[in-house]
Design a protein around this motif. Structure first.
Motif, PDB file in Angstrom:
ATOM      1  N   ARG A   2      40.440  45.909  49.759  1.00 35.37           N
ATOM      2  CA  ARG A   2      39.814  45.476  51.007  1.00 35.37           C
ATOM      3  C   ARG A   2      38.762  44.391  50.812  1.00 35.37           C
ATOM      4  NH1 ARG A   2      39.970  51.060  51.847  1.00 35.37           N
ATOM      5  NH2 ARG A   2      37.715  51.263  51.723  1.00 35.37           N
ATOM      6  N   ARG A   3      38.763  43.742  49.655  1.00 34.86           N
ATOM      7  CA  ARG A   3      37.809  42.660  49.437  1.00 34.86           C
ATOM      8  C   ARG A   3      38.567  41.334  49.366  1.00 34.86           C
ATOM      9  NH1 ARG A   3      32.444  43.650  49.356  1.00 34.86           N
ATOM     10  NH2 ARG A   3      32.011  42.569  47.394  1.00 34.86           N
ATOM     11  N   ALA A   4      37.838  40.248  49.605  1.00 29.89           N
ATOM     12  CA  ALA A   4      38.470  38.932  49.534  1.00 29.89           C
ATOM     13  C   ALA A   4      37.811  38.123  48.429  1.00 29.89           C
ATOM     14  CB  ALA A   4      38.325  38.203  50.868  1.00 29.89           C
ATOM     15  N   LEU A   5      38.643  37.502  47.612  1.00 31.13           N
ATOM     16  CA  LEU A   5      38.153  36.690  46.507  1.00 31.13           C
ATOM     17  C   LEU A   5      38.530  35.239  46.744  1.00 31.13           C
ATOM     18  CD1 LEU A   5      37.113  36.445  43.461  1.00 31.13           C
ATOM     19  CD2 LEU A   5      39.519  36.670  42.829  1.00 31.13           C
ATOM     20  N   GLY A   6      37.583  34.329  46.539  1.00 32.95           N
ATOM     21  CA  GLY A   6      37.897  32.911  46.618  1.00 32.95           C
ATOM     22  C   GLY A   6      37.980  32.344  45.213  1.00 32.95           C
ATOM     23  N   ILE A   7      39.006  31.535  44.949  1.00 32.64           N
ATOM     24  CA  ILE A   7      39.082  30.846  43.659  1.00 32.64           C
ATOM     25  C   ILE A   7      38.986  29.359  43.942  1.00 32.64           C
ATOM     26  CG2 ILE A   7      40.493  30.390  41.619  1.00 32.64           C
ATOM     27  CD1 ILE A   7      41.729  33.096  41.902  1.00 32.64           C
ATOM     28  N   VAL A   8      37.956  28.707  43.399  1.00 35.96           N
ATOM     29  CA  VAL A   8      37.793  27.285  43.664  1.00 35.96           C
ATOM     30  C   VAL A   8      37.737  26.499  42.360  1.00 35.96           C
ATOM     31  CG1 VAL A   8      36.578  27.602  45.850  1.00 35.96           C
ATOM     32  CG2 VAL A   8      35.279  27.453  43.730  1.00 35.96           C
ATOM     33  N   GLY A   9      37.977  25.219  42.464  1.00 35.18           N
ATOM     34  CA  GLY A   9      37.919  24.347  41.296  1.00 35.18           C
ATOM     35  C   GLY A   9      38.642  23.063  41.623  1.00 35.18           C
ATOM     36  N   GLU A  10      38.417  22.049  40.792  1.00 39.11           N
ATOM     37  CA  GLU A  10      39.074  20.769  41.047  1.00 39.11           C
ATOM     38  C   GLU A  10      40.551  20.841  40.710  1.00 39.11           C
ATOM     39  OE1 GLU A  10      36.668  17.143  39.841  1.00 39.11           O
ATOM     40  OE2 GLU A  10      35.664  18.739  38.768  1.00 39.11           O
ATOM     41  N   SER A  11      41.248  19.798  41.050  1.00 31.61           N
ATOM     42  CA  SER A  11      42.662  19.706  40.706  1.00 31.61           C
ATOM     43  C   SER A  11      42.824  19.802  39.191  1.00 31.61           C
ATOM     44  CB  SER A  11      43.184  18.364  41.214  1.00 31.61           C
ATOM     45  OG  SER A  11      44.496  18.209  40.827  1.00 31.61           O
ATOM     46  N   GLY A  12      43.740  20.641  38.754  1.00 26.07           N
ATOM     47  CA  GLY A  12      43.963  20.787  37.319  1.00 26.07           C
ATOM     48  C   GLY A  12      43.064  21.811  36.662  1.00 26.07           C
ATOM     49  N   ALA A  13      42.199  22.462  37.446  1.00 26.61           N
ATOM     50  CA  ALA A  13      41.293  23.450  36.866  1.00 26.61           C
ATOM     51  C   ALA A  13      42.030  24.704  36.419  1.00 26.61           C
ATOM     52  CB  ALA A  13      40.209  23.825  37.876  1.00 26.61           C
ATOM     53  N   GLY A  14      43.227  24.929  36.952  1.00 26.01           N
ATOM     54  CA  GLY A  14      44.007  26.087  36.539  1.00 26.01           C
ATOM     55  C   GLY A  14      44.155  27.143  37.618  1.00 26.01           C
ATOM     56  N   LYS A  15      43.811  26.806  38.857  1.00 25.93           N
ATOM     57  CA  LYS A  15      43.894  27.776  39.945  1.00 25.93           C
ATOM     58  C   LYS A  15      45.318  28.279  40.130  1.00 25.93           C
ATOM     59  CE  LYS A  15      42.359  24.731  42.991  1.00 25.93           C
ATOM     60  NZ  LYS A  15      42.233  23.503  42.192  1.00 25.93           N
ATOM     61  N   SER A  16      46.255  27.349  40.294  1.00 29.35           N
ATOM     62  CA  SER A  16      47.636  27.762  40.544  1.00 29.35           C
ATOM     63  C   SER A  16      48.235  28.459  39.334  1.00 29.35           C
ATOM     64  CB  SER A  16      48.497  26.549  40.880  1.00 29.35           C
ATOM     65  OG  SER A  16      48.006  25.928  42.026  1.00 29.35           O
ATOM     66  N   MET A  17      47.889  27.981  38.131  1.00 32.12           N
ATOM     67  CA  MET A  17      48.420  28.605  36.924  1.00 32.12           C
ATOM     68  C   MET A  17      47.946  30.045  36.823  1.00 32.12           C
ATOM     69  SD  MET A  17      50.519  27.002  35.330  1.00 32.12           S
ATOM     70  CE  MET A  17      50.992  25.888  34.093  1.00 32.12           C
ATOM     71  N   LEU A  18      46.704  30.288  37.181  1.00 29.65           N
ATOM     72  CA  LEU A  18      46.169  31.651  37.152  1.00 29.65           C
ATOM     73  C   LEU A  18      47.002  32.542  38.067  1.00 29.65           C
ATOM     74  CD1 LEU A  18      44.048  33.730  36.410  1.00 29.65           C
ATOM     75  CD2 LEU A  18      42.530  32.767  38.113  1.00 29.65           C
ATOM     76  N   ILE A  19      47.241  32.066  39.287  1.00 27.12           N
ATOM     77  CA  ILE A  19      48.025  32.847  40.240  1.00 27.12           C
ATOM     78  C   ILE A  19      49.449  33.058  39.716  1.00 27.12           C
ATOM     79  CG2 ILE A  19      48.983  32.866  42.572  1.00 27.12           C
ATOM     80  CD1 ILE A  19      45.928  33.227  42.387  1.00 27.12           C
ATOM     81  N   LYS A  20      50.047  31.991  39.208  1.00 27.73           N
ATOM     82  CA  LYS A  20      51.429  32.101  38.741  1.00 27.73           C
ATOM     83  C   LYS A  20      51.530  33.035  37.544  1.00 27.73           C
ATOM     84  CE  LYS A  20      52.961  27.649  40.459  1.00 27.73           C
ATOM     85  NZ  LYS A  20      53.209  26.258  40.110  1.00 27.73           N
ATOM     86  N   ALA A  21      50.552  32.966  36.652  1.00 26.90           N
ATOM     87  CA  ALA A  21      50.602  33.836  35.479  1.00 26.90           C
ATOM     88  C   ALA A  21      50.486  35.297  35.907  1.00 26.90           C
ATOM     89  CB  ALA A  21      49.483  33.469  34.505  1.00 26.90           C
ATOM     90  N   ILE A  22      49.618  35.561  36.878  1.00 31.30           N
ATOM     91  CA  ILE A  22      49.469  36.937  37.360  1.00 31.30           C
ATOM     92  C   ILE A  22      50.770  37.406  38.000  1.00 31.30           C
ATOM     93  CG2 ILE A  22      48.318  38.378  39.081  1.00 31.30           C
ATOM     94  CD1 ILE A  22      45.812  36.630  38.618  1.00 31.30           C
ATOM     95  N   MET A  23      51.376  36.533  38.793  1.00 33.41           N
ATOM     96  CA  MET A  23      52.578  36.908  39.534  1.00 33.41           C
ATOM     97  C   MET A  23      53.821  36.916  38.650  1.00 33.41           C
ATOM     98  SD  MET A  23      51.810  37.272  42.803  1.00 33.41           S
ATOM     99  CE  MET A  23      53.264  36.907  43.763  1.00 33.41           C
ATOM    100  N   GLY A  24      53.705  36.447  37.413  1.00 31.18           N
ATOM    101  CA  GLY A  24      54.867  36.387  36.538  1.00 31.18           C
ATOM    102  C   GLY A  24      55.854  35.309  36.950  1.00 31.18           C
ATOM    103  N   ILE A  25      55.358  34.235  37.588  1.00 29.03           N
ATOM    104  CA  ILE A  25      56.261  33.145  37.981  1.00 29.03           C
ATOM    105  C   ILE A  25      55.812  31.848  37.327  1.00 29.03           C
ATOM    106  CG2 ILE A  25      57.091  34.082  40.160  1.00 29.03           C
ATOM    107  CD1 ILE A  25      54.855  32.538  41.554  1.00 29.03           C
ATOM    108  N   ALA A  26      55.138  31.967  36.186  1.00 31.92           N
ATOM    109  CA  ALA A  26      54.656  30.773  35.490  1.00 31.92           C
ATOM    110  C   ALA A  26      55.840  30.012  34.922  1.00 31.92           C
ATOM    111  CB  ALA A  26      53.706  31.190  34.379  1.00 31.92           C
ATOM    112  N   PRO A  27      55.677  28.707  34.721  1.00 33.31           N
ATOM    113  CA  PRO A  27      56.779  27.945  34.129  1.00 33.31           C
ATOM    114  C   PRO A  27      57.124  28.482  32.747  1.00 33.31           C
ATOM    115  CG  PRO A  27      54.759  26.641  34.249  1.00 33.31           C
ATOM    116  CD  PRO A  27      54.526  27.874  35.026  1.00 33.31           C
ATOM    117  N   ARG A  28      58.382  28.311  32.364  1.00 37.42           N
ATOM    118  CA  ARG A  28      58.805  28.820  31.068  1.00 37.42           C
ATOM    119  C   ARG A  28      57.986  28.151  29.972  1.00 37.42           C
ATOM    120  NH1 ARG A  28      64.904  28.154  30.393  1.00 37.42           N
ATOM    121  NH2 ARG A  28      64.837  28.419  32.643  1.00 37.42           N
ATOM    122  N   GLY A  29      57.684  28.875  28.943  1.00 38.95           N
ATOM    123  CA  GLY A  29      56.920  28.287  27.857  1.00 38.95           C
ATOM    124  C   GLY A  29      55.444  28.633  27.927  1.00 38.95           C
TER     125      GLY A  29
END
Ligand code: ATP
Ligand code: ADP
Ligand code: SF4
Ligand code: SF4
Ligand code: MG
Ligand code: MG
Lengths: 339, 334, 306
Positions: B40-67
């Motif tokens: 029931r809490r909300a977390l904000g993830i901020v950072g500039e382009s390339g900071a790794g925001k999307s990679m963090l999400i993808k790694a958690i979700m198991g949908i990261a690019p191969r390699g």
């Protein structure tokens, strides 16, 4: 009329009753509808509005860069004593060293196969300037945006970051020494940290060279920072135009207020309470009669459905196209602070 | 679901590190990420382009690019994801997490009716019957504010505007009744007015459905006032992590502060000079030894270039930051 | 030299090994820059390079007998010598020599026809894509009309009227490819002219011809080079078919299709005589198509990145 007259009297660009329509699949769509404004030397006019409101189209219509095939435009664009819209295409080409443009995505505005110094020199080559003069002007333009010709020479655009590319694009425009630059969302693709550099740079240049800017953006905070005057567009029409303080402190048009309320601001003390509003965007192909904003407007009355509101002076001096303009300060604007 | 009033972490990452090979050597895309998000809490993830925001999400979700090599412990609702077989993990994530991406055009299949696209996950993960899935989809369409949901069910993506498509993506993310909703730059491509509506919608849903939410954005204004905690990423490192209002009121890390003052503010007069952050984010293939922000930091000293600062807490124990010379603590007015 | 193409000696196992063998056997080949190419694509490129070299320098290959003079007797089985490798044809000429000289004929036709098609296609396509309107409609009509015609039959009819000659064949084959090049060029111009960099050049005051030649043209090259090998493969096949039917390159000039035709009488008794020319056509077409796929793939990747 007070606020549409630019701050000082030397008006260099005047747009009168500009309309642009595109034909798409047999249908006509009026992208810009009866727009008039003027820009003085050294002045920055901000153009704001949601996507599709006609910002880019106005910028390109002024510079005559719209595709001929499916475009019809009416009205007059006067640059100093020359009516641009009636020039032959050869004469128009000769005007282009005074009127320049900067694009949203800097990288795609470069020919990927050229290197930096050729990109910056392009306008000078087209003007037929001798090579010796070109080199010194390219060097000067690059140094105006903080680059050293010797260190960047020979590099291709993709070897630069977004912010660096936008600085190169600015250098390319400056090299021909223009008097007016149309900046179409020049910082929209940049990160905050880089955006600040580019905005500061544009401001320096404007001051040092007495440049006029038309600054197109959908970010109201950025527009507030860079503009002397601001025009708010809604579905191809200017709904409000005035000085920065007029527009931001006492916006008269309900749409301007809607925009200002939606700006995401960093405010540690405020917890945002969501409201369940949902706008239904009216169709652009079948414009409704009366005020185009009325389906979204909380102040709409009968007259709004019947008559298109004319642009008239609002109590605070700006020009507004609304039957029931606001006259109180915008809620929260005066007290809203950064942190 | 309501049986546990005491909140417990729905998602936690411990010492998570992601690495990937490239032509210029291995890239350290994320380094030592630690956080935990309560129900029931909300977390904000901020950072500039390339900071790794999307990679963090993808790694958690198991949908990261191969390699991508992910190390560390990721727990979803108390279960260690790395201990699960890929199939089980995908199933668990599919049921517990709903995600909305930045670009609705590329997330929606243009040739499939939107109703069917919303149902899909429900049929796969919950084994819903056709009729059940359909009524759920229609219910969700009206819940996210689409007019005439029964008609909309049969429409194709191109018949909707960008904001509408993003609402549809939200409906699709909700079909499995997830406990966690992730929005990766879900409103970045939208107009300010539409962005506000979609953010409002996300916030309302989160409250009504008692979910947790992660809002990812490069725009600090988007997460301000809408999240409980905030995680600031820089060059693949967490540099500051704490209650949103605390971090914005009193940023301690130099990067967070620099980012905040680089933003043009609505209460500044025209032509105010903005503070800039010179230089560029670190090269992930060749990171500096010390603080990743040191080459750009105006307060950097010799130590910053040599020693990587560890996360430490201020007076507010849950407000943590990784800086050797943090900004001063500002006392609470009250 | 020939076992580069018909590589049984390499026994292609797992792909990586094949690539290693090639690179080891021909160290100069690593100078060819083909990022991301599979070993087969690499071999195809080497084959085409050799083919061009043979076409240019076949006169200087030591020991190779004339393709026009008798060398042996067709009833002899092929022998392990350079000239006898594929046997001798009905009037005793070395088939191996004729295959190599045939490469010169084929490559010449490919080069000249492609130049004709490329230059005219590019011109038409650029006008159509940039000015649209009437230009576009005319070029579309032309390209569609060409695409609708069965090219071999039409060329056949044409040659039947004018009589076979190298020039006619080259020109007619070239005309048939104009449509495809024009289409690719048109699509490229349309997609490029909406890019900001073209607008930027116009905003600088560039004339139409400058925009077309200096800005757009260089960016059309990748797309054009990607379709070129496939069209070239088509040229080889059409030329082969024409010669086979006796309407191609007039005898005694060596051509692969003509050689297949002249060996058909002896085919039932000496099937081995057909191996040389067939192998030449199959390998060349295969190599062109493989390189075409490789270039198209690379173009695709590049567009997805940008
Ligand atoms: N497929 C990939 N291969 C190699 N490196 C990658 C790949 N995807 C991302 N990266 C790198 O990983 C780092 C983090 O990328 P990520 O997409 O998470 O950034 P982000 O914070 O989401 O940025 P944005 O705001 O632009 O979405 C970047 O340096 C990026 O270049
Ligand atoms: N070349 C074009 N052909 C057809 N329609 C166009 C063209 N350019 C713009 N439009 C349409 O005109 C309207 C205004 O567009 P634009 O000026 O780009 O808006 P903005 O820059 O404010 O986002 C939009 O509805 C857009 O789709
Ligand atoms: S004219 Fe009427 S509908 Fe239009 S903005 Fe004003 S009050 Fe609203
Ligand atoms: S650790 Fe040093 S370099 Fe890093 S942010 Fe703090 S003061 Fe700056
Ligand atoms: Mg635009
Ligand atoms: Mg991202």
């Amino acid at each position: 009329m007070s606020s549409d007259i630019a701050l000082n009297d030397e008006i260099i660009l005047e747009v009168r009753n500009l309309s642009v329509s595109f034909s798409r699949g047999g249908k006509e769509m009026k992208a810009v509808d009866d727009v008039s404004f003027s820009v003085a030397a050294g002045e920055t006019l901000g153009l704001v509005g949601e996507s599709g409101s006609g910002k880019t189209t106005i910028g390109r219509a002024i510079l005559r860069l719209l595709p001929d095939a499916n475009t019809k435009s009416e009205g007059a664009v006067r640059y100093k004593k020359t009516y641009l819209n009636t020039l032959s295409s050869t004469d128009m080409r000769h005007m282009r060293d005074r009127l320049q443009m900067i694009f949203q995505d800097p990288l795609s505005s470069f020919n990927p196969r050229r290197n930096v110094e050729d990109i910056v020199a392009e306008g000078l080559v087209i003007q037929g300037k001798p090579a010796s003069e070109r080199k010194s002007r390219v060097e000067a333009a690059l140094s105006a945006v903080g680059f050293d010709l010797a260190t960047v020479a020979g590099r291709k655009p993709h070897q630069f970051s977004g912010g660096q590319c936008q600085r190169i694009a600015i250098a390319r425009s400056l090299a021909v020494e223009p008097e007016l630059i149309v900046c179409d969302e020049p910082v929209a693709s940049l990160d905050v940290s880089v955006q600040a550099q580019v905005i500061n740079l544009l401001q320096d240049i404007r001051e040092n060279r007495n440049l006029a800017l038309i600054f197109i953006s959908h970010d109201l905070a950025v527009v507030k920072n860079v503009s002397d005057r601001v025009a708010v567009l809604y579905m191809g029409r200017i709904v409000e135009i005035g000085t920065g303080p007029q527009i931001y402190e006492r916006p008269a048009h309900p749409y301007t207020r809607t925009l200002l309320e939606a700006v995401p601001v960093v405010d540690a003390t405020r917890k945002i309470e969501p409201d369940g509003k949902r706008t239904v965007m009216p169709s652009r192909n079948r414009p409704q009669g009366g005020c185009a904003f009325r389906s979204r407007c909380p102040r709409a009355t009968q007259i709004c459905a019947e008559t298109v509101p004319a642009v008239t002076p609002a109590p605070r001096g700006q020009m507004v196209a609304c039957h029931h303009p606001h006259d109180e300060p915008a809620p929260g604007m005066a007290v809203r602070t950064q942190r | 679901m309501d049986a546990t009033p005491a909140s417990h972490p729905i998602l936690s990452c411990k010492a998570m590190t992601c690495e990937m090979d490239s032509v210029s050597g291995p890239l350290q895309i994320l380094q030592d990420i630690n956080f935990s998000l309560d129900t029931r809490r909300a977390l904000g993830i901020v950072g500039e382009s390339g900071a790794g925001k999307s990679m963090l999400i993808k790694a958690i979700m198991g949908i990261a690019p191969r390699g991508l090599r992910t190390k560390g412990r990721i727990e979803l609702d108390g279960q260690d994801l790395s201990a699960l077989k890929p199939k089980q993990r995908a199933k668990l994530i599919g049921r517990k997490v709903g995600i909305v991406f930045q670009n609705p055009m590329s997330s929606l299949n243009p040739f499939v009716q939107i109703g069917r696209q919303i149902e899909e996950a429900g049929c796969i993960h919950l084994g819903m019957s056709k009729a059940e899935a359909r009524s759920r989809a229609i219910e969700l369409l009206s819940f996210v504010g689409l007019p005439d949901p029964e008609d909309c069910y049969n429409y194709y993506p191109h018949q909707f505007s960008g904001g509408m498509k993003q609402r549809i993506m939200i409906a699709a993310a909700l079909i499995c009744q997830p406990d966690l909703l992730i929005a990766d730059e879900a409103t970045t491509a939208l107009d300010v007015t539409v962005q506000k509506e979609v953010l409002d919608l996300l916030q309302t849903i989160q409250a009504q459905r008692q979910m947790s939410m992660i809002l990812v954005s490069h725009n600090l204004g988007v997460v301000a006032g809408r999240t409980d905690e905030i995680l600031v990423l820089y060059g693949g490192n967490v540099v500051e992590y704490g209650p949103t209002s605390e971090v914005f009121r009193n940023p301690r890390h130099r990067y967070t502060e620099a980012l905040l003052s680089a933003m043009p503010a609505m209460d500044q007069p025209a032509h105010t000079r903005l503070r800039t952050i010179p230089g560029q984010p670190p090269n992930l293939a060749n990171r500096p030894a010390g603080c990743p922000f040191a080459p750009r930091c105006p307060s950097a000293q010799a130590k910053c270039h040599e020693v990587m600062p560890a996360m430490s807490a201020g007076v507010h124990p849950s407000h943590r930051f990784a800086c050797h010379f943090p900004l001063a603590e500002i006392a609470h007015v009250q | 030299m020939t076992d580069i193409g018909n590589s049984p000696a390499f026994k292609p196992g797992p792909n990586a090994k094949l690539g290693d063998i090639v690179r080891h056997a021909m160290p100069w080949s690593s100078k060819m820059k083909l990022p991301g190419a599979t070993p087969f694509e690499f071999l195809a490129a080497i084959f085409l390079v050799l083919l061009v070299l043979v076409a240019l320098f076949v006169d200087f290959i030591p020991g190779l007998v004339s393709p026009k003079l008798p060398y042996g007797d067709f009833s002899q089985l092929p022998e392990w010598s350079l000239n006898g490798l594929f046997g001798t044809d009905d009037i005793g000429r070395s088939i191996f020599s004729r295959v190599l000289y045939g490469a010169r004929t084929s490559m010449m036709i490919v080069a000249v026809s492609t130049t004709i098609a490329l230059v005219s296609g590019l011109l038409l396509g650029m006008l159509a894509g940039y000015y649209r309107g009437i230009f576009e409609r005319a070029v579309d009509l032309f390209a569609n009309a060409l695409a609708a015609m069965p090219s071999t039959l039409v060329v056949l009819a044409f040659v039947a009227v004018t009589g076979p000659s190298v020039v006619t064949i080259i020109v007619v084959l070239g005309i048939f490819d104009i449509g495809t090049y024009a289409r690719v060029a048109k699509a490229g111009v349309i997609s490029q002219s909406n890019r900001d960099y073209v607008l930027a050049a116009r905003a600088m005051g560039a004339t139409d011809s400058r925009v077309l030649l200096k800005e757009i043209l260089p960016n059309l090259i990748p797309a054009l080079t990607a379709v070129m090998p496939t069209l070239m493969a088509g040229l080889i096949i059409t030329e082969g078919s024409l010669s086979f039917l006796g309407y191609g390159i007039p005898a005694p000039a060596p051509s692969w299709g003509g050689m297949i035709a002249s060996s058909t009488d002896l085919l039932s008794r000496f099937p081995v005589l057909i191996v040389g020319p067939i192998l030449a056509i199959v390998l060349t077409v295969y190599a062109f198509n493989t390189i075409g796929d490789y270039l198209a793939q690379r173009l695709n990747n590049r567009e997805r990145e940008s």
